[in-house]
Design a protein around this motif. Structure first.
Motif, short mmCIF file in Angstrom:
data_model
loop_
_atom_site.label_atom_id
_atom_site.label_comp_id
_atom_site.label_asym_id
_atom_site.label_seq_id
_atom_site.Cartn_x
_atom_site.Cartn_y
_atom_site.Cartn_z
N ALA A 1 1.12 -0.71 -0.15
CA ALA A 1 -0.06 -0.07 0.05
C ALA A 1 0.66 1.59 -0.51
O ALA A 1 1.56 1.30 0.95
CB ALA A 1 -1.08 -0.05 1.53
N VAL A 2 0.63 2.34 -1.15
CA VAL A 2 1.13 3.88 -0.16
C VAL A 2 1.13 4.00 0.81
O VAL A 2 0.25 4.32 1.98
CB VAL A 2 0.85 4.45 -1.21
CG1 VAL A 2 1.09 5.92 -1.87
CG2 VAL A 2 0.73 4.45 -2.53
N ALA A 3 1.97 4.44 1.50
CA ALA A 3 2.14 4.91 2.67
C ALA A 3 1.09 6.23 3.06
O ALA A 3 1.70 7.43 1.80
CB ALA A 3 3.62 5.89 2.95
N PRO A 4 -0.18 6.15 3.87
CA PRO A 4 -0.46 7.83 3.95
C PRO A 4 -0.26 8.59 4.77
O PRO A 4 1.34 8.69 4.55
CB PRO A 4 -1.36 7.29 5.02
CG PRO A 4 -1.07 5.88 5.39
CD PRO A 4 -0.07 5.53 4.68
N ALA A 5 -0.62 10.11 4.05
CA ALA A 5 0.81 11.32 3.94
C ALA A 5 0.31 11.20 5.46
O ALA A 5 0.14 11.15 6.50
CB ALA A 5 -0.52 12.78 3.63
N THR A 6 2.09 11.84 5.86
CA THR A 6 2.51 11.96 7.05
C THR A 6 3.41 12.91 7.14
O THR A 6 3.99 13.27 6.98
CB THR A 6 2.96 10.67 7.29
OG1 THR A 6 2.82 9.52 6.94
CG2 THR A 6 3.72 10.64 8.78
N ALA A 7 2.60 14.09 8.20
CA ALA A 7 2.89 15.39 7.90
C ALA A 7 2.86 16.21 9.44
O ALA A 7 1.92 15.80 9.86
CB ALA A 7 2.80 16.27 6.78
N GLY A 8 3.45 16.94 10.00
CA GLY A 8 3.21 17.43 10.97
C GLY A 8 4.53 18.52 11.45
O GLY A 8 5.10 18.52 10.70
N ALA A 9 3.83 18.70 12.95
CA ALA A 9 5.25 20.39 13.01
C ALA A 9 6.74 19.27 14.32
O ALA A 9 6.10 18.09 14.68
CB ALA A 9 4.54 21.51 14.29
N GLY A 10 7.64 19.51 13.84
CA GLY A 10 8.56 18.45 14.63
C GLY A 10 8.68 18.68 15.90
O GLY A 10 7.43 20.17 16.48
N LEU A 11 8.50 17.74 16.45
CA LEU A 11 8.83 17.54 18.54
C LEU A 11 9.29 18.91 18.66
O LEU A 11 8.60 19.06 20.00
CB LEU A 11 8.83 16.21 18.37
CG LEU A 11 8.69 15.48 20.60
CD1 LEU A 11 7.28 16.72 20.65
CD2 LEU A 11 9.46 14.62 20.69
N ILE A 12 10.47 19.00 17.86
CA ILE A 12 11.93 19.36 19.58
C ILE A 12 12.04 21.04 18.81
O ILE A 12 11.61 22.01 19.85
CB ILE A 12 13.01 18.88 19.29
CG1 ILE A 12 12.95 18.01 19.24
CG2 ILE A 12 14.37 20.03 19.17
CD1 ILE A 12 12.79 17.52 21.05
N ASP A 13 11.77 21.36 17.10
CA ASP A 13 11.55 22.75 16.55
C ASP A 13 10.08 23.29 16.07
O ASP A 13 10.14 24.66 15.78
CB ASP A 13 12.46 22.67 15.33
CG ASP A 13 12.60 22.09 14.65
OD1 ASP A 13 11.24 21.44 14.55
OD2 ASP A 13 13.68 21.83 13.56
N GLY A 14 9.02 22.55 15.73
CA GLY A 14 8.07 23.13 15.51
C GLY A 14 7.88 23.33 13.97
O GLY A 14 7.13 23.90 13.30
N LYS A 15 9.44 22.85 13.34
CA LYS A 15 9.45 23.06 11.97
C LYS A 15 7.91 22.20 11.35
O LYS A 15 8.33 21.03 11.93
CB LYS A 15 10.49 23.09 11.56
CG LYS A 15 11.00 24.29 12.19
CD LYS A 15 13.11 24.69 11.75
CE LYS A 15 13.89 25.10 11.89
NZ LYS A 15 15.51 25.27 11.41
N PRO A 16 8.11 22.33 10.31
CA PRO A 16 7.12 21.18 9.66
C PRO A 16 7.98 19.82 8.94
O PRO A 16 9.50 20.52 8.57
CB PRO A 16 6.24 21.97 7.86
CG PRO A 16 7.07 23.55 8.45
CD PRO A 16 7.91 24.10 9.07
N THR A 17 7.72 18.90 9.00
CA THR A 17 8.11 17.58 8.83
C THR A 17 7.23 16.50 8.19
O THR A 17 5.75 16.66 8.28
CB THR A 17 9.14 17.10 10.27
OG1 THR A 17 9.32 17.82 11.02
CG2 THR A 17 9.54 16.24 9.53
N SER A 18 7.87 15.86 6.94
CA SER A 18 6.64 15.58 6.80
C SER A 18 7.51 14.28 5.83
O SER A 18 8.62 14.09 5.61
CB SER A 18 6.49 15.71 5.57
OG SER A 18 6.82 16.30 3.98
#
Length: 171
Positions: free
Chosen positions: A26-43
């Protein structure tokens, strides 16, 4: 209940992302959000073209105290072998309390990207079977392997050979 309402409810249940576990291929579902430590977008999308080990963890998860440091060691080994541009670990924290998660990381530091998901959207999208759980994702974005739970040595015994196979290296 009207028949149309009943059928609509059944379809909603049958097609919801959390209804079925994510399987290899299966194609991995979209996975994105804020970085835990720095808050920068991570995906996950930003890592497309790389083999990714997507790991779900929490501060309250006993086996995570073993898995995070072992995954850090595995990542370091693979990067030292020349795979830094082709392999990454992306860890998703599911704690609702960000302070608990950062205290955990203070005690068990890692250098790989950490994503915060306090609302639990991603475990639902992946139909997480247990904690911790890891998804080995190929460079094409498809899930290759699902690893549920964690025992000492799993990174070396199970994950490293599967990752090296995807990278075209010897295990």
């Amino acid at each position: 209940m009207r028949r149309e309402t009943f059928v609509a409810a059944l379809l909603a249940i049958a097609t919801s992302q959390s209804a079925w576990p994510i399987e290899p291929g299966a194609v991995a579902p979209a996975t994105a959000g804020a970085g835990l430590i720095d808050g920068k977008p991570t995906s996950l999308a930003s890592l497309r073209g790389r083999v990714v080990l997507l790991d779900f963890w929490a501060s309250w998860c006993g086996p995570c105290k073993l898995s995070l440091p072992e995954l850090e060691q595995l990542r370091g080994e693979l990067h030292a072998m020349g795979y830094a541009q082709r392999f990454e670990v992306l860890a998703v924290n599911v704690d609702t309390d960000a302070k608990a998660a950062t205290r955990f990381i203070d005690r068990h530091p890692v250098t790989y990207p950490l994503l915060a998901d306090p609302d639990g959207r991603l475990p639902q999208a992946y139909a997480l079977p247990t904690m911790p759980s890891s998804y080995l994702i190929g460079a094409d974005g498809k899930i290759v392997e699902v690893h549920s739970g964690y025992k000492p040595g799993d990174a070396q015994k199970h994950l490293k050979p599967a990752i090296l196979k995807l990278l075209g290296g010897a295990s």
